[in-house]
Scaffold this motif. Structure first.
Motif, PDB file in Angstrom:
ATOM      1  N   THR A   1      78.162 -21.062   0.094  1.00  0.00           N
ATOM      2  CA  THR A   1      78.262 -19.603   0.546  1.00  0.00           C
ATOM      3  C   THR A   1      78.488 -18.595  -0.461  1.00  0.00           C
ATOM      4  OG1 THR A   1      78.873 -20.539   2.742  1.00  0.00           O
ATOM      5  CG2 THR A   1      79.316 -18.217   2.442  1.00  0.00           C
ATOM      6  N   GLY A   2      79.548 -19.032  -1.201  1.00  0.00           N
ATOM      7  CA  GLY A   2      79.746 -17.998  -2.555  1.00  0.00           C
ATOM      8  C   GLY A   2      78.773 -17.883  -3.475  1.00  0.00           C
ATOM      9  N   LEU A   3      77.916 -18.797  -3.777  1.00  0.00           N
ATOM     10  CA  LEU A   3      77.012 -18.929  -4.579  1.00  0.00           C
ATOM     11  C   LEU A   3      75.695 -17.979  -3.858  1.00  0.00           C
ATOM     12  CD1 LEU A   3      76.463 -22.300  -5.879  1.00  0.00           C
ATOM     13  CD2 LEU A   3      77.120 -20.428  -7.399  1.00  0.00           C
ATOM     14  N   HIS A   4      75.680 -18.244  -2.521  1.00  0.00           N
ATOM     15  CA  HIS A   4      74.552 -17.377  -2.101  1.00  0.00           C
ATOM     16  C   HIS A   4      74.739 -15.663  -1.991  1.00  0.00           C
ATOM     17  CE1 HIS A   4      71.053 -16.909   0.707  1.00  0.00           C
ATOM     18  NE2 HIS A   4      72.073 -16.171   1.699  1.00  0.00           N
ATOM     19  N   HIS A   5      76.219 -15.478  -2.137  1.00  0.00           N
ATOM     20  CA  HIS A   5      76.470 -13.926  -2.341  1.00  0.00           C
ATOM     21  C   HIS A   5      76.332 -13.549  -3.678  1.00  0.00           C
ATOM     22  CE1 HIS A   5      78.472 -14.737   1.760  1.00  0.00           C
ATOM     23  NE2 HIS A   5      77.959 -13.601   1.781  1.00  0.00           N
ATOM     24  N   LEU A   6      76.552 -14.698  -4.633  1.00  0.00           N
ATOM     25  CA  LEU A   6      76.543 -14.116  -6.104  1.00  0.00           C
ATOM     26  C   LEU A   6      75.185 -14.315  -6.700  1.00  0.00           C
ATOM     27  CD1 LEU A   6      79.696 -15.857  -7.397  1.00  0.00           C
ATOM     28  CD2 LEU A   6      79.334 -13.607  -7.204  1.00  0.00           C
ATOM     29  N   LEU A   7      74.297 -15.252  -6.276  1.00  0.00           N
ATOM     30  CA  LEU A   7      73.171 -15.635  -6.846  1.00  0.00           C
ATOM     31  C   LEU A   7      71.992 -15.731  -5.507  1.00  0.00           C
ATOM     32  CD1 LEU A   7      73.993 -18.381  -9.505  1.00  0.00           C
ATOM     33  CD2 LEU A   7      73.529 -15.810  -9.837  1.00  0.00           C
ATOM     34  N   PRO A   8      71.849 -14.543  -4.665  1.00  0.00           N
ATOM     35  CA  PRO A   8      71.062 -14.779  -3.580  1.00  0.00           C
ATOM     36  C   PRO A   8      69.525 -15.314  -3.795  1.00  0.00           C
ATOM     37  CG  PRO A   8      71.313 -12.393  -4.258  1.00  0.00           C
ATOM     38  CD  PRO A   8      72.123 -13.275  -5.029  1.00  0.00           C
ATOM     39  N   GLY A   9      69.077 -14.973  -4.967  1.00  0.00           N
ATOM     40  CA  GLY A   9      67.804 -15.619  -5.505  1.00  0.00           C
ATOM     41  C   GLY A   9      67.661 -16.906  -5.793  1.00  0.00           C
ATOM     42  N   THR A  10      68.569 -17.512  -6.175  1.00  0.00           N
ATOM     43  CA  THR A  10      68.667 -18.746  -6.966  1.00  0.00           C
ATOM     44  C   THR A  10      69.471 -19.920  -6.038  1.00  0.00           C
ATOM     45  OG1 THR A  10      68.828 -17.821  -9.022  1.00  0.00           O
ATOM     46  CG2 THR A  10      69.290 -19.887  -9.122  1.00  0.00           C
ATOM     47  N   ALA A  11      70.707 -19.598  -5.455  1.00  0.00           N
ATOM     48  CA  ALA A  11      71.506 -20.553  -4.818  1.00  0.00           C
ATOM     49  C   ALA A  11      70.789 -21.609  -3.861  1.00  0.00           C
ATOM     50  CB  ALA A  11      72.587 -19.722  -4.356  1.00  0.00           C
ATOM     51  N   GLY A  12      70.063 -20.983  -2.953  1.00  0.00           N
ATOM     52  CA  GLY A  12      69.130 -21.864  -1.943  1.00  0.00           C
ATOM     53  C   GLY A  12      70.053 -21.933  -0.737  1.00  0.00           C
ATOM     54  N   ALA A  13      69.938 -23.150   0.128  1.00  0.00           N
ATOM     55  CA  ALA A  13      70.601 -23.245   1.280  1.00  0.00           C
ATOM     56  C   ALA A  13      71.880 -23.628   1.323  1.00  0.00           C
ATOM     57  CB  ALA A  13      69.586 -24.207   2.055  1.00  0.00           C
ATOM     58  N   VAL A  14      72.884 -23.049   2.118  1.00  0.00           N
ATOM     59  CA  VAL A  14      74.150 -23.480   2.113  1.00  0.00           C
ATOM     60  C   VAL A  14      74.341 -24.929   2.449  1.00  0.00           C
ATOM     61  CG1 VAL A  14      76.354 -23.113   3.280  1.00  0.00           C
ATOM     62  CG2 VAL A  14      74.985 -21.122   2.308  1.00  0.00           C
ATOM     63  N   GLY A  15      73.558 -25.309   3.474  1.00  0.00           N
ATOM     64  CA  GLY A  15      73.656 -26.747   3.924  1.00  0.00           C
ATOM     65  C   GLY A  15      73.514 -27.800   2.794  1.00  0.00           C
ATOM     66  N   ALA A  16      72.432 -27.444   1.872  1.00  0.00           N
ATOM     67  CA  ALA A  16      72.341 -28.365   0.888  1.00  0.00           C
ATOM     68  C   ALA A  16      73.618 -28.684   0.043  1.00  0.00           C
ATOM     69  CB  ALA A  16      71.222 -27.921  -0.188  1.00  0.00           C
ATOM     70  N   TYR A  17      74.127 -27.842  -0.381  1.00  0.00           N
ATOM     71  CA  TYR A  17      75.591 -27.768  -0.944  1.00  0.00           C
ATOM     72  C   TYR A  17      76.665 -28.643  -0.210  1.00  0.00           C
ATOM     73  CZ  TYR A  17      73.751 -24.656  -4.186  1.00  0.00           C
ATOM     74  OH  TYR A  17      72.743 -23.976  -5.348  1.00  0.00           O
ATOM     75  N   ALA A  18      76.501 -28.446   1.251  1.00  0.00           N
ATOM     76  CA  ALA A  18      77.448 -29.135   1.972  1.00  0.00           C
ATOM     77  C   ALA A  18      77.274 -30.560   2.081  1.00  0.00           C
ATOM     78  CB  ALA A  18      77.495 -28.645   3.431  1.00  0.00           C
ATOM     79  N   LEU A  19      75.917 -30.871   2.104  1.00  0.00           N
ATOM     80  CA  LEU A  19      75.644 -32.173   2.080  1.00  0.00           C
ATOM     81  C   LEU A  19      76.011 -32.809   0.890  1.00  0.00           C
ATOM     82  CD1 LEU A  19      73.931 -34.653   3.411  1.00  0.00           C
ATOM     83  CD2 LEU A  19      71.799 -33.579   2.192  1.00  0.00           C
ATOM     84  N   VAL A  20      75.628 -32.335  -0.371  1.00  0.00           N
ATOM     85  CA  VAL A  20      76.107 -32.692  -1.673  1.00  0.00           C
ATOM     86  C   VAL A  20      77.452 -33.099  -1.855  1.00  0.00           C
ATOM     87  CG1 VAL A  20      76.002 -32.357  -4.347  1.00  0.00           C
ATOM     88  CG2 VAL A  20      73.809 -31.946  -2.722  1.00  0.00           C
ATOM     89  N   GLY A  21      78.277 -32.068  -1.408  1.00  0.00           N
ATOM     90  CA  GLY A  21      79.669 -31.811  -1.264  1.00  0.00           C
ATOM     91  C   GLY A  21      80.264 -33.128  -0.603  1.00  0.00           C
ATOM     92  N   MET A  22      79.693 -33.529   0.434  1.00  0.00           N
ATOM     93  CA  MET A  22      80.312 -34.759   1.414  1.00  0.00           C
ATOM     94  C   MET A  22      80.219 -36.130   0.344  1.00  0.00           C
ATOM     95  SD  MET A  22      77.995 -33.839   5.062  1.00  0.00           S
ATOM     96  CE  MET A  22      78.332 -35.552   5.771  1.00  0.00           C
ATOM     97  N   GLY A  23      78.914 -36.056  -0.141  1.00  0.00           N
ATOM     98  CA  GLY A  23      78.850 -37.546  -0.917  1.00  0.00           C
ATOM     99  C   GLY A  23      79.821 -37.334  -2.230  1.00  0.00           C
ATOM    100  N   ALA A  24      79.859 -36.146  -2.811  1.00  0.00           N
ATOM    101  CA  ALA A  24      80.633 -36.095  -3.910  1.00  0.00           C
ATOM    102  C   ALA A  24      82.107 -36.328  -3.878  1.00  0.00           C
ATOM    103  CB  ALA A  24      80.434 -34.782  -4.880  1.00  0.00           C
ATOM    104  N   VAL A  25      82.671 -35.715  -3.043  1.00  0.00           N
ATOM    105  CA  VAL A  25      84.197 -35.824  -2.621  1.00  0.00           C
ATOM    106  C   VAL A  25      84.302 -37.186  -2.245  1.00  0.00           C
ATOM    107  CG1 VAL A  25      85.858 -35.211  -0.966  1.00  0.00           C
ATOM    108  CG2 VAL A  25      84.484 -33.473  -2.011  1.00  0.00           C
ATOM    109  N   PHE A  26      83.514 -37.911  -1.529  1.00  0.00           N
ATOM    110  CA  PHE A  26      83.783 -39.217  -1.100  1.00  0.00           C
ATOM    111  C   PHE A  26      83.622 -40.211  -2.664  1.00  0.00           C
ATOM    112  CE2 PHE A  26      81.635 -43.417  -0.279  1.00  0.00           C
ATOM    113  CZ  PHE A  26      82.582 -44.133   0.475  1.00  0.00           C
ATOM    114  N   ALA A  27      82.886 -39.899  -3.099  1.00  0.00           N
ATOM    115  CA  ALA A  27      82.781 -40.524  -4.452  1.00  0.00           C
ATOM    116  C   ALA A  27      83.591 -40.695  -5.346  1.00  0.00           C
ATOM    117  CB  ALA A  27      81.358 -40.155  -5.270  1.00  0.00           C
ATOM    118  N   GLY A  28      84.194 -39.167  -5.365  1.00  0.00           N
ATOM    119  CA  GLY A  28      85.426 -38.985  -6.136  1.00  0.00           C
ATOM    120  C   GLY A  28      86.600 -39.696  -5.826  1.00  0.00           C
TER     121      GLY A  28
END
Length: 566
Positions: free
Chosen positions: A339-366
């Motif tokens: 969501t923060g990236l979407h406000h900073l880089l609206p043309g580049t960031a892409g869908a918020v849900g994609a970051y939520a999905l990747v965050g799920m896997g990355a935090v569990f892996a961490g």
């Protein structure tokens, strides 16, 4: 194979019973099927209490499951997976059968009464207990017993998440800690049979309904990589806070253990009153976050709230998993980041849900350092191949950074705090506590790298060792050469096969003289020959040789010395 199918079916049935218990207790305590879907609502049968009934629910739940756990199965307390890992690593896969019954009731009562924990840890322990029990009944060997325990874990994860592949890799990556064809085949059969039963009961649906995601710009890969690094710190932080709060609860509580969940439930009730989204597992909240339904500030509040609520639930003596909470925390982090990236880089960031999905896997892996499981389960949840590359990138980075930040995972840290090292010796074992330097034998004469294969074959045949160290032209250690490697090279000649020993020398896993024998045994067992060189920890040059015979000789010497008169 037949036992694997039976255990998988048992885990699938256990998952059905467990989820039914959770739903039943949640309806009893809240009047809703999942209170996280209606946070802040009152109990329909106790309207005069309004939302304040959440102050009482954890207390009543604690009064029920506290005495149950304390009286019948203390190992059912907590998040379960470390106990299974310990049983496989140091107890021959032996788990008490009563754990399955106690864990089912205790965890269902804990989650149903507001405990902010997951259901995957309990079902892993339940399935593993079923596997261990069946192994004892059929009197299988210790190696097969461990494999049956892993089959139970695989079946539990597969049925709970409708993710059979994730169950397989969870069992091999976290429970067994090894990948073999036999383990893969057995856990696959268990996962398949559990999934078939789970799908018959719950339908062929995932526990989350996620929208389609894809990567729009190459620049997003750098953004996902940064998310992986941040997620590693969050995952490690979650593990640290979890045990910090547990320590605080241990310090503060002076009463009987059976009463601790009920009294601690008052504190948990206050958290639920302030942030009712923390009630139970919280899948509805997680899904809403992936759909972009919350503002950045509230997402961060949910992240902190889940960390505290889960830690408090475990700290007061609750029973439930940390897998789902780590996914929840990752989703909040990823959604806030996106969501923060979407406000900073609206043309580049892409869908918020994609970051939520990747965050799920990355935090569990961490938190767990189980990257294969993280990739597979998130892929199975979505079926979206377009997200697999950023998902893999973020998860691998999260795993690597987590390893730099902490030696332990959220699972192994619980055991290490109790003085248990899964790679160390079992207390009271005849071997393992000695240093390698005390049991090693003399170093065999090394082979120069320029030795011809025919000459090396003759020397190996007379040495009594299946491998010999190799030194280069300057006399420095270059690795070892095995009899098998020499025989294979001689069989391949003259078709461009190596002709000198130096071409076949490979360095095994380093073993040093000051290393505990229990750790060195892992390197010895995985070595291609019958022994490994022992290196000086400072110079890195071989000073001795460790073989299976030298280890057993050390046991004989210890016992012989113990029998001598003083």
């Amino acid at each position: 194979m037949v036992l694997a199918l039976v255990i998988g079916a048992g885990a699938g049935l256990g998952s059905i019973v467990f989820r039914w218990c959770i739903t039943t207790f949640t309806r009893l305590f809240t009047g809703h099927e999942d209170y996280a879907a209606s946070p802040g609502a009152g109990h329909p049968h106790l309207p005069w209490l309004g939302p304040y009934f959440v102050l009482l629910a954890p207390v009543i739940g604690g009064l029920l499951y506290g005495p149950l756990v304390n009286r019948f199965a203390k190992e059912a307390r907590g998040h379960g997976v470390p106990e299974v890992m310990l049983a496989v690593a140091q107890r021959g896969g032996r788990i008490s059968p009563k754990v399955a019954v106690v864990k089912t009731l205790a965890s269902a009562l804990c989650i149903g009464s507001g405990g902010s924990v997951g259901r995957e840890g309990p079902i892993v322990q339940i399935g593993s207990a079923l596997g261990s029990t069946l192994g004892r009944v059929t009197k299988v060997t210790e190696g097969r017993m461990k494999l049956l325990v892993a089959c139970g874990a695989a079946g539990g994860i597969a049925a709970t998440f409708n993710a059979p592949l994730a169950g397989v890799f969870f069992a091999m990556e976290l429970i067994l800690g090894t990948f073999t064809a036999e383990a893969f085949g057995a856990t696959v059969l268990a996962g398949v049979s559990a999934s078939v039963i789970g799908r018959a009961a719950f339908g062929d649906v995932t526990f989350l309904n996620l929208p389609d995601f894809h990567v729009d710009h190459l620049a997003q890969y750098a953004l996902f990589a940064l998310l992986g690094v941040i997620a590693a710190a969050v995952g490690v932080g979650f593990a640290r806070v979890l045990y910090l709060i547990e320590d605080a609860c241990d310090w503060a509580w002076r009463g009987p253990e059976w009463l601790r969940p009920a009294v601690g439930g008052l504190a948990l009730g206050l958290v639920l009153l302030a942030l009712p989204e923390m009630y139970g597992v919280g899948y509805p909240v997680l899904q809403k976050a992936t759909e972009g339904g919350y503002a950045v500030g509230f997402l961060l509040l949910l992240l902190v709230g889940k960390t505290i609520a889960t830690s408090l639930t475990i700290g007061i003596g609750g029973s439930g998993g940390v897998f789902a909470p780590s996914l929840f925390i990752g989703a909040m982090l990823g959604a806030a980041y996106g969501t923060g990236l979407h406000h900073l880089l609206p043309g580049t960031a892409g869908a918020v849900g994609a970051y939520a999905l990747v965050g799920m896997g990355a935090v569990f892996a961490g938190a767990s350092r189980a990257p294969i499981t993280a990739v597979v389960i998130l892929f199975e949840l979505t079926g979206e191949y377009g997200i697999i590359l950023p998902l893999m990138l973020a998860i691998v980075l999260a795993t690597a950074v987590s390893r730099l930040l902490s030696k332990d995972t959220v699972y192994t840290l619980k055991l290490r705090r109790r003085g248990i090292d899964l790679e160390g010796a079992v207390p009271g074992a005849p071997i393992g506590t000695q240093q390698v330097g005390a049991v090693m034998e003399a170093l065999p004469s090394p082979l120069p790298a320029a030795t011809a294969l025919a000459d090396a074959a003759a020397l190996l045949s007379r040495s009594g060792h299946g491998a010999l160290p190799v030194v280069d032209a300057d006399g420095h250690y270059a690795g070892i050469v095995t009899a098998q490697a020499v025989a294979e090279a001689l069989a391949e000649q003259p078709y461009d096969a190596p002709t000198l020993v130096g071409r076949l020398a490979v360095p095994p896993v380093p073993v040093t003289a000051d290393q505990p024998l229990a750790q060195a045994l892992h390197a010895l067992l995985s070595a291609p020959g019958t022994g490994v060189p022992v290196l000086d920890s400072r110079q890195g040059e071989p000073v001795g040789w460790l073989s299976h015979q030298s280890v057993l000789h050390a046991v004989h010497d210890t016992r012989w010395s113990a029998k001598q008169p003083v």
